[in-house]
Design a protein around this motif. Structure first.
Motif, mmCIF file in Angstrom:
data_model
loop_
_atom_site.group_PDB
_atom_site.id
_atom_site.type_symbol
_atom_site.label_atom_id
_atom_site.label_comp_id
_atom_site.label_asym_id
_atom_site.label_seq_id
_atom_site.Cartn_x
_atom_site.Cartn_y
_atom_site.Cartn_z
ATOM 1 N N ARG A 55 4.262 1.719 -5.810
ATOM 2 C CA ARG A 55 3.240 2.388 -6.623
ATOM 3 C C ARG A 55 1.840 1.996 -6.153
ATOM 4 O O ARG A 55 1.629 0.904 -5.642
ATOM 5 C CB ARG A 55 3.409 2.028 -8.100
ATOM 6 C CG ARG A 55 4.609 2.719 -8.720
ATOM 7 C CD ARG A 55 4.756 2.373 -10.180
ATOM 8 N NE ARG A 55 3.497 2.469 -10.896
ATOM 9 C CZ ARG A 55 3.148 3.450 -11.717
ATOM 10 N NH1 ARG A 55 3.989 4.452 -11.909
ATOM 11 N NH2 ARG A 55 1.999 3.447 -12.338
ATOM 12 N N ASP A 56 0.902 2.887 -6.331
ATOM 13 C CA ASP A 56 -0.479 2.667 -5.892
ATOM 14 C C ASP A 56 -1.216 1.616 -6.713
ATOM 15 O O ASP A 56 -2.243 1.104 -6.268
ATOM 16 C CB ASP A 56 -1.273 3.981 -5.944
ATOM 17 C CG ASP A 56 -0.871 4.933 -4.835
ATOM 18 O OD1 ASP A 56 -0.432 4.461 -3.770
ATOM 19 O OD2 ASP A 56 -0.990 6.147 -5.049
ATOM 20 N N GLY A 63 1.183 1.208 -2.570
ATOM 21 C CA GLY A 63 1.335 2.470 -1.871
ATOM 22 C C GLY A 63 2.090 2.412 -0.558
ATOM 23 O O GLY A 63 2.282 3.441 0.092
ATOM 24 N N GLU A 132 10.158 2.709 -12.757
ATOM 25 C CA GLU A 132 8.927 3.439 -13.087
ATOM 26 C C GLU A 132 7.643 2.629 -12.930
ATOM 27 O O GLU A 132 6.587 3.192 -12.677
ATOM 28 C CB GLU A 132 9.004 4.015 -14.499
ATOM 29 C CG GLU A 132 9.092 2.970 -15.590
ATOM 30 C CD GLU A 132 9.249 3.587 -16.975
ATOM 31 O OE1 GLU A 132 8.803 2.949 -17.941
ATOM 32 O OE2 GLU A 132 9.822 4.682 -17.081
ATOM 33 N N ALA A 136 7.161 4.315 -6.672
ATOM 34 C CA ALA A 136 6.700 5.696 -6.850
ATOM 35 C C ALA A 136 7.731 6.699 -6.344
ATOM 36 O O ALA A 136 7.848 7.801 -6.878
ATOM 37 C CB ALA A 136 5.369 5.903 -6.122
ATOM 38 N N ASP A 137 8.472 6.307 -5.302
ATOM 39 C CA ASP A 137 9.426 7.220 -4.686
ATOM 40 C C ASP A 137 10.402 6.409 -3.848
ATOM 41 O O ASP A 137 10.143 5.236 -3.530
ATOM 42 C CB ASP A 137 8.676 8.231 -3.796
ATOM 43 C CG ASP A 137 9.529 9.430 -3.394
ATOM 44 O OD1 ASP A 137 10.630 9.616 -3.957
ATOM 45 O OD2 ASP A 137 9.086 10.188 -2.507
#
Length: 194
Positions: A55-56, A63, A132, A136-137
């Motif tokens: 996540r960023d 990221g 979550e 992010a992916d």
């Protein structure tokens, strides 16, 4: 012998000459923090490797593309346990589904983590779910592509006032770089020397 079988066998050899030790940055204080990542190789005719996109808004390596993993906690029964625990937390990978092959060579990150890659195979097409708050992916990239030296580019850039060289692997719009790419370069070099 398949590429996955060759990679598994390469873990039995002593570390080859020319491995990347880490991001050697002057002024790093203290001993590196122990960490572990899971290099999960999917069981398919052309195996892939499961990777996450952090996540960023995370404190470190925000990221970036990374293997599932993190800090080795005091409650962990070693680096393998830590890598499996982190993979379960980050992507929902059941540790019982991982056939652990062994550990590869440590890599010290610019953020002062000494990361041990734990390698193992997992069933293909698992219903993984990104955590979550951390991931992010997630995606799977072909093992052969990641380990091919022709796809591993050395890039020089300025970091904290110094020129630094790091590796980058570009796959389908994904930028795999830094410690994750360096660990893949090291695995590639193990294959070449085994």
């Amino acid at each position: 012998m398949t590429l996955a079988e060759r990679l598994r066998a390469a873990l039995d050899f002593p570390p080859p000459v020319g491995l990347l030790p880490g991001d050697l940055v002057e002024g790093t204080a203290g001993q590196p923090v122990p960490a572990a990542v899971l290099v999960a190789v999917t069981r398919r005719s052309e195996p892939g490797v499961i990777l996450t996109v952090r996540r960023d808004d995370l404190r470190t390596h925000a990221g970036q593309v990374a293997f599932p993993g993190g800090r080795v906690d005091s409650a962990d029964a070693g680096v393998t346990h830590a890598a499996l625990r982190e993979a379960q937390e980050e992507v929902g990978l059941d540790p019982a589904l991982v056939d652990v092959w062994g550990v590869a060579d440590p890599y010290v990150t610019v953020t002062n983590f000494s990361v041990i890659p734990v390698l193992g195979s997992v069933p293909s097409d698992l219903p993984l779910v990104p955590h979550e708050r951390e991931v992010a992916d997630l995606f799977e990239a072909p093992l052969a592509f990641l380990l091919d030296p022709a796809n591993q580019r050395a890039i020089t850039a300025e970091y904290q006032g110094r020129m630094r060289t790091y590796y980058q692997i570009d796959w389908e719009g994904r930028r795999i770089w830094g410690a994750t790419a360096a660990m893949l370069v090291n695995l590639s070099r193990r294959l070449q020397w085994s």
